[in-house]
Design a protein around this motif. Structure first.
Motif, PDB file in Angstrom:
ATOM      1  N   ALA A  27       0.837  -1.194   0.000  1.00 46.73           N
ATOM      2  CA  ALA A  27       0.000   0.000   0.000  1.00 46.73           C
ATOM      3  C   ALA A  27       0.877   1.250   0.000  1.00 46.73           C
ATOM      4  O   ALA A  27       0.544   2.262  -0.638  1.00 46.73           O
ATOM      5  CB  ALA A  27      -0.933  -0.005   1.199  1.00 46.73           C
ATOM      6  N   ALA A  28       2.014   1.190   0.683  1.00 48.65           N
ATOM      7  CA  ALA A  28       2.894   2.360   0.764  1.00 48.65           C
ATOM      8  C   ALA A  28       3.527   2.698  -0.578  1.00 48.65           C
ATOM      9  O   ALA A  28       3.592   3.873  -0.966  1.00 48.65           O
ATOM     10  CB  ALA A  28       3.978   2.125   1.811  1.00 48.65           C
ATOM     11  N   ASN A  29       3.998   1.689  -1.332  1.00 51.77           N
ATOM     12  CA  ASN A  29       4.676   2.008  -2.598  1.00 51.77           C
ATOM     13  C   ASN A  29       3.749   2.011  -3.812  1.00 51.77           C
ATOM     14  O   ASN A  29       4.176   2.357  -4.908  1.00 51.77           O
ATOM     15  CB  ASN A  29       5.885   1.081  -2.834  1.00 51.77           C
ATOM     16  CG  ASN A  29       5.519  -0.366  -3.115  1.00 51.77           C
ATOM     17  OD1 ASN A  29       4.469  -0.698  -3.651  1.00 51.77           O
ATOM     18  ND2 ASN A  29       6.435  -1.276  -2.742  1.00 51.77           N
ATOM     19  N   SER A  30       2.475   1.640  -3.600  1.00 49.55           N
ATOM     20  CA  SER A  30       1.571   1.532  -4.749  1.00 49.55           C
ATOM     21  C   SER A  30       0.221   2.216  -4.546  1.00 49.55           C
ATOM     22  O   SER A  30      -0.554   2.313  -5.499  1.00 49.55           O
ATOM     23  CB  SER A  30       1.326   0.057  -5.073  1.00 49.55           C
ATOM     24  OG  SER A  30       2.536  -0.599  -5.414  1.00 49.55           O
ATOM     25  N   ILE A  54      -1.128  -5.849  -1.506  1.00 52.36           N
ATOM     26  CA  ILE A  54      -1.763  -4.556  -1.259  1.00 52.36           C
ATOM     27  C   ILE A  54      -3.062  -4.764  -0.495  1.00 52.36           C
ATOM     28  O   ILE A  54      -3.380  -4.014   0.443  1.00 52.36           O
ATOM     29  CB  ILE A  54      -2.024  -3.811  -2.581  1.00 52.36           C
ATOM     30  CG1 ILE A  54      -0.708  -3.488  -3.297  1.00 52.36           C
ATOM     31  CG2 ILE A  54      -2.804  -2.522  -2.324  1.00 52.36           C
ATOM     32  CD1 ILE A  54      -0.889  -2.854  -4.660  1.00 52.36           C
ATOM     33  N   THR A  55      -3.827  -5.785  -0.854  1.00 47.28           N
ATOM     34  CA  THR A  55      -5.085  -6.092  -0.170  1.00 47.28           C
ATOM     35  C   THR A  55      -4.865  -6.278   1.318  1.00 47.28           C
ATOM     36  O   THR A  55      -5.609  -5.738   2.152  1.00 47.28           O
ATOM     37  CB  THR A  55      -5.696  -7.381  -0.745  1.00 47.28           C
ATOM     38  OG1 THR A  55      -5.529  -7.415  -2.162  1.00 47.28           O
ATOM     39  CG2 THR A  55      -7.169  -7.490  -0.398  1.00 47.28           C
ATOM     40  N   ALA A  56      -3.849  -7.048   1.674  1.00 40.50           N
ATOM     41  CA  ALA A  56      -3.557  -7.297   3.081  1.00 40.50           C
ATOM     42  C   ALA A  56      -3.153  -6.013   3.797  1.00 40.50           C
ATOM     43  O   ALA A  56      -3.566  -5.769   4.943  1.00 40.50           O
ATOM     44  CB  ALA A  56      -2.455  -8.344   3.206  1.00 40.50           C
ATOM     45  N   ASP A  57      -2.375  -5.185   3.134  1.00 39.55           N
ATOM     46  CA  ASP A  57      -1.996  -3.906   3.737  1.00 39.55           C
ATOM     47  C   ASP A  57      -3.225  -3.041   3.999  1.00 39.55           C
ATOM     48  O   ASP A  57      -3.337  -2.402   5.050  1.00 39.55           O
ATOM     49  CB  ASP A  57      -1.044  -3.148   2.817  1.00 39.55           C
ATOM     50  CG  ASP A  57       0.379  -3.662   2.862  1.00 39.55           C
ATOM     51  OD1 ASP A  57       0.674  -4.542   3.692  1.00 39.55           O
ATOM     52  OD2 ASP A  57       1.207  -3.182   2.063  1.00 39.55           O
ATOM     53  N   LEU A  58      -4.146  -3.004   3.038  1.00 35.44           N
ATOM     54  CA  LEU A  58      -5.366  -2.220   3.219  1.00 35.44           C
ATOM     55  C   LEU A  58      -6.180  -2.756   4.391  1.00 35.44           C
ATOM     56  O   LEU A  58      -6.732  -1.980   5.188  1.00 35.44           O
ATOM     57  CB  LEU A  58      -6.193  -2.227   1.935  1.00 35.44           C
ATOM     58  CG  LEU A  58      -5.576  -1.519   0.724  1.00 35.44           C
ATOM     59  CD1 LEU A  58      -6.449  -1.723  -0.509  1.00 35.44           C
ATOM     60  CD2 LEU A  58      -5.384  -0.032   0.990  1.00 35.44           C
ATOM     61  N   ASP A  78      -5.615 -18.254  -4.273  1.00 33.40           N
ATOM     62  CA  ASP A  78      -5.063 -19.105  -3.217  1.00 33.40           C
ATOM     63  C   ASP A  78      -3.838 -18.443  -2.592  1.00 33.40           C
ATOM     64  O   ASP A  78      -3.645 -18.489  -1.371  1.00 33.40           O
ATOM     65  CB  ASP A  78      -4.691 -20.480  -3.768  1.00 33.40           C
ATOM     66  CG  ASP A  78      -5.910 -21.335  -4.077  1.00 33.40           C
ATOM     67  OD1 ASP A  78      -6.988 -21.046  -3.514  1.00 33.40           O
ATOM     68  OD2 ASP A  78      -5.782 -22.274  -4.883  1.00 33.40           O
ATOM     69  N   GLN A  79      -3.014 -17.825  -3.420  1.00 33.86           N
ATOM     70  CA  GLN A  79      -1.843 -17.131  -2.886  1.00 33.86           C
ATOM     71  C   GLN A  79      -2.276 -15.908  -2.085  1.00 33.86           C
ATOM     72  O   GLN A  79      -1.682 -15.598  -1.038  1.00 33.86           O
ATOM     73  CB  GLN A  79      -0.898 -16.712  -4.018  1.00 33.86           C
ATOM     74  CG  GLN A  79       0.392 -16.094  -3.507  1.00 33.86           C
ATOM     75  CD  GLN A  79       1.450 -15.952  -4.574  1.00 33.86           C
ATOM     76  OE1 GLN A  79       1.388 -16.588  -5.630  1.00 33.86           O
ATOM     77  NE2 GLN A  79       2.437 -15.113  -4.324  1.00 33.86           N
ATOM     78  N   ALA A  80      -3.315 -15.207  -2.548  1.00 30.36           N
ATOM     79  CA  ALA A  80      -3.818 -14.049  -1.811  1.00 30.36           C
ATOM     80  C   ALA A  80      -4.343 -14.463  -0.431  1.00 30.36           C
ATOM     81  O   ALA A  80      -4.076 -13.799   0.580  1.00 30.36           O
ATOM     82  CB  ALA A  80      -4.912 -13.353  -2.616  1.00 30.36           C
TER      83      ALA A  80
END
Length: 273
Positions: A27-30, A54-58, A78-80
């Motif tokens: 989330a910070a770099n994107s 990014i989803t996890a950061d959000l 699955d990886q997400a």
């Protein structure tokens, strides 16, 4: 569904060399342009979530809310899910979805976010209409896209020029728009969004470690990913030409004064209340 939507193909695929880049994203770099608008209670939809970093950061930034990550490719989810589980996040879920026709009611989410998605879809304006539809009044549609024609590097390299030309041709043949960053505001206006803040930001790769990582993933992607297959199967390049482009990436990565900048366009659109 329009013909363009039927024929648009994700140019990169999910080869390891592609995921090497995707899993680096945070989330910070994107999504820095969005973070100041987030509140702990928010309900967020992350479109084209890929491996879910990014989803996890959000999700971590909205501890009293919830994040739904969706992607058109079932396998990557699955990886997400594993990414979210490793971080111990209970306020995140994942599902398969098509951004052209999202399976959510109107006015569902406080934020609908997409990173590096609209450049790959058949109808980005329709995608933005759907993103706007499922955003609650007063909420935000947030999109960030790279712009390949605006990418720049040093030192000059004929092989790198060949890479840029080849990528543009392959991406457009797949139904995408590689110069999406500059078009975001235009697409948003056509989609009916009105309160639009348009900005830009960059990724820059200049240290020895950054050059090695960035050049290595593109050198590998040029030879071994779905992008490589589409380049040869579509008649855009021979295997020999791909090997030359891959070698140009590695040569650039070894330049002590090497520098590469990726320009991104961004839009943060508040839906009318």
């Amino acid at each position: 569904m329009s013909k363009s939507q039927e024929t648009a193909v994700y140019t990169h695929g999910h080869h390891e060399s592609v995921l090497r880049s995707h899993t680096w994203r945070t989330a910070a770099n994107s999504a820095a342009y969005l973070l100041g608008s987030l509140k702990p209670h928010m309900k967020i939809l992350d479109v084209g979530c890929g491996p879910g970093t990014i989803t996890a950061d959000l999700a971590a930034l909205v501890p009293d809310g919830h994040v739904t990550g969706v992607d058109h490719a079932p396998g990557i989810l699955d990886q997400a899910r594993a990414t979210a589980a490793e971080r111990g996040l209970a306020n995140v879920g994942f599902a398969v979805a098509d951004v052209h026709a999202l399976d959510f009611p109107d006015d569902t989410f406080c934020v609908v976010h997409a990173h590096q998605v609209l450049q790959h879809v058949g109808d980005p304006v329709q995608a933005l209409r759907e993103m706007r539809r499922v955003t609650a009044p007063g909420g935000f549609v947030a999109v960030r896209e790279s712009d390949y024609a605006a990418m720049t590097w040093h030192p000059a390299s004929r092989g790198m020029d060949d890479w840029a030309d080849l990528y543009q041709r392959v991406a457009r043949a797949n139904g995408g728009e590689p110069d999406a960053g500059r078009r975001l505001k235009s697409w948003a206006l056509r989609a009916g969004l009105t309160d639009i803040t348009a900005t830009s930001s960059t990724w820059t790769f200049a240290t020895q470690e950054e050059r090695a990582w960035w050049s290595g993933l593109w050198a590998d992607r040029t030879l071994a990913s779905a992008y490589a297959e589409r380049a040869t199967d579509g008649g855009h390049a021979t295997h020999g030409q791909l090997r030359a482009v891959s070698a140009a990436w590695r040569e650039w990565g070894q330049c002590e004064d090497g520098w590469f900048s990726v320009l991104h366009g961004e839009i943060l659109c508040r839906k009318e209340a």
